[in-house]
Motif scaffolding. Sequence first.
Motif, mmCIF file in Angstrom:
data_model
loop_
_atom_site.group_PDB
_atom_site.id
_atom_site.type_symbol
_atom_site.label_atom_id
_atom_site.label_comp_id
_atom_site.label_asym_id
_atom_site.label_seq_id
_atom_site.Cartn_x
_atom_site.Cartn_y
_atom_site.Cartn_z
ATOM 1 N N GLY A 558 61.575 -80.703 -96.375
ATOM 2 C CA GLY A 558 60.483 -80.683 -95.410
ATOM 3 C C GLY A 558 59.166 -80.728 -96.157
ATOM 4 N N MET A 576 56.960 -74.980 -87.315
ATOM 5 C CA MET A 576 57.933 -75.942 -87.846
ATOM 6 C C MET A 576 58.109 -77.067 -86.841
ATOM 7 S SD MET A 576 61.825 -75.323 -89.193
ATOM 8 C CE MET A 576 62.554 -75.057 -87.573
ATOM 9 N N LEU A 618 55.480 -76.448 -91.591
ATOM 10 C CA LEU A 618 56.598 -77.201 -92.178
ATOM 11 C C LEU A 618 56.837 -78.401 -91.279
ATOM 12 C CD1 LEU A 618 58.710 -77.301 -94.456
ATOM 13 C CD2 LEU A 618 60.320 -76.199 -92.874
ATOM 14 N N ALA A 621 60.726 -81.410 -90.932
ATOM 15 C CA ALA A 621 61.858 -80.686 -91.504
ATOM 16 C C ALA A 621 63.147 -81.454 -91.226
ATOM 17 C CB ALA A 621 61.937 -79.280 -90.898
ATOM 18 N N ALA A 648 65.707 -73.792 -93.088
ATOM 19 C CA ALA A 648 64.283 -74.080 -93.274
ATOM 20 C C ALA A 648 63.466 -72.794 -93.323
ATOM 21 C CB ALA A 648 63.784 -74.985 -92.156
ATOM 22 N N VAL A 665 58.703 -73.251 -83.289
ATOM 23 C CA VAL A 665 59.352 -74.542 -83.500
ATOM 24 C C VAL A 665 58.862 -75.496 -82.418
ATOM 25 C CG1 VAL A 665 61.381 -73.932 -82.100
ATOM 26 C CG2 VAL A 665 61.548 -75.746 -83.824
#
Length: 810
Positions: A558, A576, A618, A621, A648, A665
């Motif tokens: 990532g 993320m 991130l 990913a 992750a 997320v």
Amino acid sequence: MKNLPLILLLFLGICGFSQENLTYQKPPQEILELAEAPLAPSMRMDHEGENFVFLYRSNFKSIEELSETEMRLGGLRINPKTNISSRQRYYTNIKVRAGRKNKETTTNGLPKNGRFANFTWSPNQKMMAFTNTVATGVELWILDIATNTAKKITDATLNANTGRPFSWFKDNNSLLVKFISSEKKQLIDTKTAVPTGPTISVSEAGKKAQNRTYQDLLKNKTDEHNFEQLALSELHKVNLDGSKNLWKSSDMYRNVSFSPDGTYVLVTTIEKPFSYLVPYRRFPSKTTIYNAAGSIVNEFSKVPLIEDLPKGFMATRTGKRNISWRDDKPATIYWTEALDGGDPAKKVTYRDVIYELNAPFNAEPTTLIKTIGRFAGIEWGNNQVAIAYDYWWNTRNTKTYVFNPSNNKSEPKIISDRNYQDKYSDPGNFITKRNEFGRYPLDLIDDKAYLIGDGYSEKGKFPFVDEMNLKTLKTTRLYQSNLTDKVEAISSALDIKKGEFIVRLESKNEYPNYYIRNLKKRIGLIPLTQFENPFKSIQNVHKEVIKYNREDGLELSGTLYLPTNFEKGKKYPMVMWAYPEEFKDKSSAGQNTKNSNEFTYPWYGSPVYWVTRGYVVLDDASFPIVGEGDEQPNDTFIKQLVSNAKAAIDAVDNLGYIDRNKVAVGGHSYGAFMTANLLAHSNLFAAGIARSGAYNRTLTPFGFQSEERNYWEAPEIYYNMSPFMHADTMKTPLLLIHGEADNNSGTYPLQSERYFNALKGLGAPVRLVMLPKESHGYSAKESVLHMLWEQDQWLEKHVKNRPEKTEEEK
């Protein structure tokens, strides 16, 4: 029941407070200045790399533009007042640079508030034709490169409803143009039309039509009438002085293509009956060959309505398809036909056969080559050399053949047989060169062809140029980039003999720019563009590609960004962002194509904005879903999804950067589907953001994404993969965003609305934001800025300022 009025009053009160009547909002200043940063222009270059056209546009449309009249018919979205796609992206300014070392200057003669599109070089590349959309329709304009002057040559009566409305004649002095038909009838207002009867659809016993859930389909006779009127055009030959004459009378013209020498014209028209199940490209069609004067030469192909293909992603129709001109000959047509009846379930030695036919198209066709997989294209060289491609989705296989077009007795050689998801083994793309017809066949020197490759490897991206001897198949590397502080991409070859190539260079804080690199002479790079970085506030943000392992040992990666206010030793919340991808082998799934030296570009849907708000990000990913052998990837979708996410978070947490209790997320489309599933099946996240997703797979019963089994063949897969079916387990705050006019197959706005209703009914913390007029991707400035505001508010409330867990929650 004396308390009934009170109960009703309370109920109405609750309903009244379940919506927020917000006007469009803007995100915080640090995000706003990045979102509003001006775009660099798009560049169009002639084949010699001497003349350049720069096209400028805004980052966004406006909500006023999106609110213009729109009709959704047969898979098209049309503005019936202007007769061009209602979703067309326009340029607003044009500049020209004549000569590599000169400066670009603004084009003379452009209209104020222009909306330009469909830029196309003339055959001699001394001019460009383009369209300008005004309030009443579409005009045709010509740009003269030498004088840098634009002029209008038609009024606003072009018909661009089915694509680019013009093609150049070979003489450079005239164009074949689609105009609104003089036979066009008045459109019917669907809101006020009085039905003449019910709409009836019929299915014959045993005749299967397993189609994806297409959007914007025709629904009734009124839609059929309106589609036909908007598709009708007349073809006129228009001279550069604006004079014109009728070339072909009214019809529903779809594609118009001149032969390389300009002698013949391949014309495809839409025929009836129309369909309520599939978009217009699967309506019946007819392909006819005319001479340049408009006289019919050959009624070449008729295709029936395509509603009932065999099952499978590799299914295709029978009959002639992929009809096109050979690039290396004056007027030779080629096409492919299925040898398996279009049915991938049939066991055959060869799937497709490719034929050709020379002008005047009255002889028997010649067989050129048969492909083991489904035909995927040809690059022509000369009468002795051509390159063909095939592919087979189920095995992710692709093959490359070299064959002799003039001798079908000569056995083709397979020069590449590989998994197309294996980026590390990609041999690259063959280099082409403009010929006397203005087409781009293979650039061949004696028996040698040349390839440009991305050069992905375990060590990074190092693009290359290879020379391949097509007789011995021996490959020699002529050049490979060795840059480690920048990313190089080899765009094209200007002159292989001289060693001149166009390359693009960028770094994490240097905007991508184009240069001429000479592979034979050790001279410096010659700059072609000097675009500046418009995102200065994040140019020094820490960025790195991290690699880590999933619990089954599969290597993932990532791109990690640290906050602009990062302090060593301090722990931050994290966002993320990801998008799942299916693989048939772990080797390909574990490959990394990310590069920390790529320019940091926060496009409208990017999570990178939040580095300015104190978040670790991130991005991209790895979320591979692998199914090897007989196992399909989706057989273990949820398990792999959660395993990817945990790996992750563990990786970034082990670096000491984050508070793992404050991780969000997010994803768009299939990434939204991923997000909802992660919240339903894990407790890894503090919150989620799901944009334009699908959440109930029973609403897409004949396959979705890379799943080709239908619901009745794998009901447990559809059930287990549907977040809607597990709404009772979802207790994590989820922000749902969806465009009200989503046109993507499967991601109906209904998906978000019904999922929200289920979550709300079960008491889950959820917010639904429906963006007016927006499609699957968002384009209006007001919509995008509001979306960024919503995401920021959600992250601030549920992630950054999330209360610490109590002992019971831990």
